[in-house]
Scaffold this motif. Structure first.
Motif, mmCIF file in Angstrom:
data_model
loop_
_atom_site.group_PDB
_atom_site.id
_atom_site.type_symbol
_atom_site.label_atom_id
_atom_site.label_comp_id
_atom_site.label_asym_id
_atom_site.label_seq_id
_atom_site.Cartn_x
_atom_site.Cartn_y
_atom_site.Cartn_z
ATOM 1 N N SER A 185 40.347 47.302 52.590
ATOM 2 C CA SER A 185 41.061 46.822 51.416
ATOM 3 C C SER A 185 40.309 45.639 50.832
ATOM 4 C CB SER A 185 42.493 46.414 51.786
ATOM 5 O OG SER A 185 42.477 45.330 52.704
ATOM 6 N N PHE A 186 40.715 45.221 49.625
ATOM 7 C CA PHE A 186 40.084 44.066 48.987
ATOM 8 C C PHE A 186 41.092 43.422 48.052
ATOM 9 C CE2 PHE A 186 39.217 47.851 46.535
ATOM 10 C CZ PHE A 186 39.412 47.481 45.206
ATOM 11 N N ASP A 187 40.833 42.168 47.725
ATOM 12 C CA ASP A 187 41.725 41.408 46.856
ATOM 13 C C ASP A 187 41.217 41.414 45.424
ATOM 14 O OD1 ASP A 187 43.174 40.808 49.095
ATOM 15 O OD2 ASP A 187 42.376 38.764 49.313
ATOM 16 N N VAL A 188 42.160 41.505 44.471
ATOM 17 C CA VAL A 188 41.856 41.356 43.051
ATOM 18 C C VAL A 188 42.876 40.389 42.463
ATOM 19 C CG1 VAL A 188 40.813 43.649 42.815
ATOM 20 C CG2 VAL A 188 43.274 43.367 42.451
ATOM 21 N N THR A 189 42.657 40.023 41.202
ATOM 22 C CA THR A 189 43.554 39.080 40.529
ATOM 23 C C THR A 189 44.149 39.744 39.304
ATOM 24 O OG1 THR A 189 42.193 37.234 41.278
ATOM 25 C CG2 THR A 189 43.751 36.801 39.481
ATOM 26 N N ASP A 190 45.479 39.666 39.162
ATOM 27 C CA ASP A 190 46.119 40.282 37.998
ATOM 28 C C ASP A 190 46.123 39.320 36.813
ATOM 29 O OD1 ASP A 190 48.222 38.484 38.347
ATOM 30 O OD2 ASP A 190 49.584 39.973 39.200
ATOM 31 N N SER A 191 46.716 39.770 35.713
ATOM 32 C CA SER A 191 46.689 38.985 34.473
ATOM 33 C C SER A 191 47.456 37.681 34.592
ATOM 34 C CB SER A 191 47.274 39.816 33.329
ATOM 35 O OG SER A 191 46.502 40.979 33.120
ATOM 36 N N GLY A 192 48.375 37.594 35.548
ATOM 37 C CA GLY A 192 49.134 36.365 35.749
ATOM 38 C C GLY A 192 48.504 35.421 36.744
ATOM 39 N N GLY A 193 47.294 35.771 37.241
ATOM 40 C CA GLY A 193 46.601 34.918 38.189
ATOM 41 C C GLY A 193 47.014 35.139 39.631
#
Length: 717
Positions: A621-629
């Motif tokens: 798995s990996f981490d991403v950032t959404d539009s709200g941070g």
């Protein structure tokens, strides 16, 4: 399919038996659409449990007619089908008021025109208008001239109404109308209703009026035939010819097929009661005022009453129970009916050799309906048989076997099947199926009964000469030999195709596509059996990971798609990769212990005018950032093996969410974010459709397994 350009939209299909919600993405460089396909027109695919319908005719306006209506109410019927002759005095308002006084103004009451209804049928105060008003109030739509030449659905039952023999209303083509409507229909249960009879299809003195065409077309379409006109009750045995009165079986358990049906006259709605004047061995039951001497099936001293049909009984949507009951409480006829008119079982995937040689073969059967099917052979043989065109049974599905909705049954050759670690067989056989041979699934295990009437499905190549073992034009047998391949029933717009034409319905898929090949599509054999994950598109819902970013984004964003040159290689990603991110939410009400995605449609090799995509696998798995941070975790999907797919996956390949397991389930209402990783071998517009497949168990079962596993770990310490 007609769709909007918003990110979510609805599409509709006429093929209800195979219709299901699917997760599908249709993507170009500028456009990404998420499409859900519900049941066509919102119609129920099967009747609700214990749906009861009353069948009557020849009613009148008096105490007997009211008594029959009260009987219908007391029996808990949920609808009435009235096959003509209403009040006999041309008073639509009084007739409608009589119904309303007992059943109510919003009771589902369907009626077909009779000879005594013609004078007051049309106009704003006619019978037809009252019927239209009622159907509009209860929200039932119809096609055609209601009650004259029309059809409609009600709670999973398809009704066809015609007016043969009624001058001024009979189009002269009622039989053609019935044929066309039934041919286009996929309901499990159909009822063909009109008023008049042929002389041999009633027990009294009525002459030939309806014509044999309406009877025969209804029989060929597998519809139950509901008539009235003669003021008595009579029911035929199961017939393979109405005009010749050819009896298929004298059992009170009847099996409807396209070609085998029965007819009844339910004319004791309240007016008068007539004597028996005609008999024959095709009659199963007759109820009249007086009977002919020594008639074995006639019962005298008839009273008014109704035939009741109860559909979807004992948890079986394909089973119905009928009984005729009079106003004195006497049940004079009862019988059971099974419908095999629209069998949901099809041959969905097969191969006749593989890397393990001629015996490395399997045949997969699929229940494409929304209900569980319990196997039961109508002739009392051992079950449903899968036979090759040499006439030899390879395996049979035993009577009593439950094949759940959207699940598979797998037969494998024990002398070579090499995909056992991917899918275990449910039934083994040991006699090789010759290359190019036709296959057929029959509702019997008795070879003497291997006929077209008993065939559920068939598939054969152009080399097959026996039409019993193929449908339409055979598929072209370009099988690549002893490699990983299979013939797969195609899906278009998310629906399994069953056009009764093998050339159109099957794809040849293989893990490698030889140079210059046009028939073979990149893909993988993916057999499935009863122990495997089940299609759960309707219960495991798809949505965007980041609703604020439905288009392209960077690798570290939570956007719906990412286009990158990362991972470029000459084998399966010459132009880099496309990454598609979606959230899946468990709405099954159960714990999901295994989750995977099966590729049902994709633009892949060989392609010239559109994109060539390859399904790739990854782990972790990996981490991403959404539009709200916010930080969001994305799970990679593993390309399942065997077979090995070095060129990337395609049609029928499966991707597993490896993080989901019995000890780590996806619990109800929880979600999982996943990434579909696609190698791009050629750019252009493309399609990518997947089915969601899952295994589920009750939360209590999962908790018990987790506790047992934890206790075992402690003991080992």
């Amino acid at each position: 399919m007609r769709c909007s350009t918003s990110s979510t939209f609805s599409c509709f299909s006429k093929r209800r038996n195979f219709c299901s919600q699917i997760f599908s993405i249709l993507v170009s460089l500028e456009l990404s659409l998420l499409c859900f396909v519900p049941d066509a027109n919102g119609q129920a695919t099967v009747p609700p449990a214990n749906l009861k319908i009353a069948f009557i005719g020849d009613q009148g306006l008096d105490a007997n007619a009211v008594a029959v209506l009260n009987l219908i109410k007391a029996e808990g019927a949920q609808a009435v089908l009235h096959s003509g002759d209403f009040d006999y005095i041309d008073n639509p308002a009084a007739w409608d008021a009589q119904i309303n006084s007992v059943l109510g103004a919003d009771f589902p009451y369907f009626a077909t025109i009779g000879n005594h209804d013609m004078a007051a049928w049309r106009g704003v105060a006619g019978y037809q208008q009252y019927l239209m008003n009622r159907l509009n109030r209860i929200g039932v739509s119809w096609e055609g001239d209601l009650g004259v030449q029309s059809s409609f659905h009600y709670k999973g039952i398809f009704f066809v109404q015609t007016a043969p023999g009624l001058a001024g209303f009979d189009s002269g083509a009622s039989d053609i109308y019935i044929r066309e409507r039934l041919a286009a229909e996929r309901s499990l249960w159909s009822v063909s209703s009109w008023h008049t009879n042929m002389r041999l299809m009633q027990a009294g003195g009525k002459p030939d009026e309806a014509g044999w065409g309406v009877y025969e077309e209804s029989r060929k379409g597998g519809a139950i035939i509901a008539t009235a006109h003669e003021h008595s009750y009579s029911r035929t045995r199961l017939l393979s010819s109405m005009s010749n009165q050819t009896v298929v079986s004298d059992s009170n358990t009847l099996t409807l097929t396209k070609g085998h049906s029965f007819a009844f006259v339910s004319g004791l709605g309240g007016l008068s009661i007539r004597p028996q004047l005609l008999s024959g061995n095709w009659w199963a039951n007759i109820y009249t005022s007086t009977c002919l001497s020594n008639d074995p099936v006639c019962r005298p001293d008839a009273r008014h009453g109704a035939l009741f049909g109860v559909f979807n009984v004992d948890g079986r949507p394909d089973k119905a129970f009928f009984y005729f009951k009079d106003i004195n409480g006497r049940v004079v006829d009862s019988f059971t009916v099974f419908s095999e008119v629209e069998s949901p079982l099809v041959i969905s995937e097969f191969r006749l050799r593989g890397p393990g040689g001629a015996g490395d073969e399997f045949v997969e059967i699929y229940n494409g309906s929304d209900y569980d099917l319990i196997v039961g052979s109508p002739d009392g043989s051992a079950g449903f048989a899968l036979a090759a065109s040499d006439g030899t049974i390879r395996f049979y599905i035993p009577n009593g076997t439950r094949i759940p909705a959207r699940e598979h049954y797998l037969g494998v050759n024990s002398n070579g099947y090499s995909l056992g670690s991917y899918a275990a067989g449910d039934k083994a056989y040991s006699v090789d199926i010759p290359d190019g041979a036709g296959l057929a699934l029959f509702n019997t295990a008795n070879p003497a009964n291997f006929t077209l009437a008993n065939r559920l499905d068939a598939v054969g190549s152009t080399a097959e000469n026996n039409p019993l073992y193929m449908e339409g034009i055979g598929y072209t047998d370009g099988a690549p030999g002893e490699v990983q391949y299979s013939f797969l029933r195609a899906q278009r717009a998310g629906l399994q195709t069953d056009t009764n034409n093998n050339a159109n319905d099957f794809l040849l898929v293989a893990t490698s596509v030889p140079s210059g090949a046009t028939q073979i599509k990149l893909g993988a054999p993916g057999p499935e059996g009863l122990s495997g994950p089940v299609q759960r598109n309707a219960q495991i819902k798809s949505s965007l990971v980041d609703p604020q970013c439905s288009g392209f984004g960077t690798t570290l964003s939570a956007c719906a798609r990412v286009r990158t040159a990362e991972g470029a290689n000459s084998t399966n990603a010459a132009f880099g990769t496309l990454r598609l991110r979606r959230k899946f939410t468990n709405k099954t009400g159960m714990n999901v212990t295994r989750l995977r995605f099966r590729v049902m449609d994709i633009t892949t090799a060989p392609e010239s005018s559109v994109a060539d995509l390859r399904v790739l696998g990854d782990v972790g798995s990996f981490d991403v950032t959404d539009s709200g941070g916010n930080t969001v975790i994305i799970q990679r999907l593993t390309l399942e093996q065997p077979p090995a797919q070095p060129n990337g996956g395609g049609f029928n390949s499966t991707l597993a969410a490896a993080i989901i397991a019995l000890g780590q389930p996806l619990i109800p209402n929880n979600s999982l974010n996943v990434e579909f990783l696609l190698g791009v071998m050629q750019s252009g517009n493309f399609r990518f459709h997947v089915n969601v497949e899952a295994l589920t168990v009750s939360p209590a079962t999962t908790s018990a397994n987790i506790r047992a596993k934890t206790a075992g770990s402690r003991r080992r310490k």
